[in-house]
Design an enzyme around this catalytic site. Structure first.
Site, PDB file in Angstrom:
ATOM      1  N   ASP A  33      -3.124  10.358   2.946  1.00 51.75           N
ATOM      2  CA  ASP A  33      -2.199  10.230   1.818  1.00 51.75           C
ATOM      3  C   ASP A  33      -1.466  11.548   1.618  1.00 51.75           C
ATOM      4  O   ASP A  33      -2.059  12.624   1.701  1.00 51.75           O
ATOM      5  CB  ASP A  33      -2.967   9.830   0.551  1.00 51.75           C
ATOM      6  CG  ASP A  33      -2.063   9.289  -0.529  1.00 51.75           C
ATOM      7  OD1 ASP A  33      -2.142   8.080  -0.830  1.00 51.75           O
ATOM      8  OD2 ASP A  33      -1.257  10.080  -1.089  1.00 51.75           O
ATOM      9  N   ILE A  34      -0.179  11.449   1.326  1.00 49.75           N
ATOM     10  CA  ILE A  34       0.653  12.649   1.187  1.00 49.75           C
ATOM     11  C   ILE A  34       0.305  13.429  -0.085  1.00 49.75           C
ATOM     12  O   ILE A  34       0.526  14.638  -0.158  1.00 49.75           O
ATOM     13  CB  ILE A  34       2.152  12.252   1.219  1.00 49.75           C
ATOM     14  CG1 ILE A  34       3.019  13.437   1.602  1.00 49.75           C
ATOM     15  CG2 ILE A  34       2.600  11.632  -0.083  1.00 49.75           C
ATOM     16  CD1 ILE A  34       4.444  13.057   1.984  1.00 49.75           C
ATOM     17  N   GLY A  94      -1.097   0.601 -11.046  1.00 53.75           N
ATOM     18  CA  GLY A  94      -0.788   1.828 -10.324  1.00 53.75           C
ATOM     19  C   GLY A  94      -0.201   1.626  -8.943  1.00 53.75           C
ATOM     20  O   GLY A  94      -0.016   2.601  -8.202  1.00 53.75           O
ATOM     21  N   HIS A 101      -2.266  -1.992   0.939  1.00 59.60           N
ATOM     22  CA  HIS A 101      -2.945  -0.835   1.539  1.00 59.60           C
ATOM     23  C   HIS A 101      -4.246  -0.585   0.807  1.00 59.60           C
ATOM     24  O   HIS A 101      -4.338  -0.773  -0.407  1.00 59.60           O
ATOM     25  CB  HIS A 101      -2.067   0.417   1.517  1.00 59.60           C
ATOM     26  CG  HIS A 101      -1.493   0.737   0.173  1.00 59.60           C
ATOM     27  ND1 HIS A 101      -0.398   0.069  -0.343  1.00 59.60           N
ATOM     28  CD2 HIS A 101      -1.864   1.633  -0.776  1.00 59.60           C
ATOM     29  CE1 HIS A 101      -0.118   0.551  -1.540  1.00 59.60           C
ATOM     30  NE2 HIS A 101      -1.004   1.498  -1.834  1.00 59.60           N
ATOM     31  N   HIS A 103      -6.934   2.191  -0.213  1.00 58.69           N
ATOM     32  CA  HIS A 103      -7.206   3.625  -0.351  1.00 58.69           C
ATOM     33  C   HIS A 103      -8.672   3.874   0.005  1.00 58.69           C
ATOM     34  O   HIS A 103      -9.568   3.197  -0.531  1.00 58.69           O
ATOM     35  CB  HIS A 103      -7.012   4.082  -1.798  1.00 58.69           C
ATOM     36  CG  HIS A 103      -5.615   4.019  -2.314  1.00 58.69           C
ATOM     37  ND1 HIS A 103      -4.799   5.126  -2.383  1.00 58.69           N
ATOM     38  CD2 HIS A 103      -4.886   2.993  -2.802  1.00 58.69           C
ATOM     39  CE1 HIS A 103      -3.623   4.785  -2.894  1.00 58.69           C
ATOM     40  NE2 HIS A 103      -3.657   3.490  -3.162  1.00 58.69           N
TER      41      HIS A 103
HETATM   42  P1  AMP Z   1      -0.264   2.966  -4.526  1.00 60.46           P
HETATM   43  O1  AMP Z   1       0.160   3.820  -5.693  1.00 60.46           O
HETATM   44  O2  AMP Z   1      -1.609   2.322  -4.656  1.00 60.46           O
HETATM   45  O3  AMP Z   1       0.830   1.963  -4.166  1.00 60.46           O
HETATM   46  O4  AMP Z   1      -0.427   3.947  -3.292  1.00 60.46           O
HETATM   47  C1  AMP Z   1       0.654   4.447  -2.567  1.00 60.46           C
HETATM   48  C2  AMP Z   1       0.200   5.739  -1.953  1.00 60.46           C
HETATM   49  O5  AMP Z   1       1.108   6.082  -0.914  1.00 60.46           O
HETATM   50  C3  AMP Z   1       0.175   6.922  -2.927  1.00 60.46           C
HETATM   51  O6  AMP Z   1      -1.149   7.433  -3.028  1.00 60.46           O
HETATM   52  C4  AMP Z   1       1.138   7.918  -2.291  1.00 60.46           C
HETATM   53  O7  AMP Z   1       0.712   9.248  -2.440  1.00 60.46           O
HETATM   54  C5  AMP Z   1       1.147   7.480  -0.838  1.00 60.46           C
HETATM   55  N1  AMP Z   1       2.338   7.840  -0.095  1.00 60.46           N
HETATM   56  C6  AMP Z   1       3.623   7.641  -0.450  1.00 60.46           C
HETATM   57  N2  AMP Z   1       4.454   8.079   0.524  1.00 60.46           N
HETATM   58  C7  AMP Z   1       3.668   8.555   1.520  1.00 60.46           C
HETATM   59  C8  AMP Z   1       3.925   9.157   2.798  1.00 60.46           C
HETATM   60  N3  AMP Z   1       5.183   9.346   3.255  1.00 60.46           N
HETATM   61  N4  AMP Z   1       2.877   9.527   3.559  1.00 60.46           N
HETATM   62  C9  AMP Z   1       1.619   9.355   3.117  1.00 60.46           C
HETATM   63  N5  AMP Z   1       1.292   8.785   1.927  1.00 60.46           N
HETATM   64  C10 AMP Z   1       2.314   8.403   1.129  1.00 60.46           C
END
Ligand code: AMP
Ligand code: ZN
Length: 115
Positions: A33-34, A94, A101, A103
């Site tokens: 995760d970024i 959230g 996806h 986590h």
């Molecule tokens: P959610 O809020 O459950 O939809 O999770 C989306 C996740 O994607 C968040 O934790 C973000 O930090 C992560 N995210 C968004 N863009 C990227 C990216 N380019 N690379 C890695 N993780 C990302």
């Protein structure tokens, strides 16, 4: 595998947006995760596009099996004795990326009930 042109995670699956990949198969891509919320924070993403886990269960149920098997392998490789696995479904829970996806969070303690 169905993909959506404007979907961030479909672009990541296609290799258009670079990420730190830790696991890849025909059904799943997993990457760091970024903005990590734990020392280890990995997203397990199906290569098939679906808006959330329930929609994925309807159209590509085997993807969910592949995601949880990948989670176990990733946890082992990352040396996690335990981990929190989370699907955020809907904005109020959230969810910010509307491609299902899982986590995987580990490397710290977790409270229960979750916040
Ligand atoms: P959610 O809020 O459950 O939809 O999770 C989306 C996740 O994607 C968040 O934790 C973000 O930090 C992560 N995210 C968004 N863009 C990227 C990216 N380019 N690379 C890695 N993780 C990302
Ligand atoms: Zn997508």
């Amino acid at each position: 595998m169905a993909q959506e042109v404007e979907c961030l995670f479909c672009k990541i699956v296609a290799g258009i947006i670079p990420v730190d990949i830790v696991y890849r198969s025909d059904e799943v891509v997993a990457f760091r995760d970024i903005t990590p919320k734990a020392p280890t924070h990995i997203l397990v993403v199906p290569t098939h596009h679906a808006e959330n886990a329930t929609e994925l269960a309807k159209i590509a149920p085997n993807s969910l099996i592949a995601m949880f098997l990948a989670a176990g392998e990733i946890a082992s490789v990352e040396g996690l004795a335990g981990y929190r696995s989370v699907f955020n479904t809907g904005t109020s829970a959230g969810q910010t990326v509307f491609h299902a996806h899982l986590h995987i969070l580990g490397g710290r303690s977790f409270s229960w009930p979750p916040g």
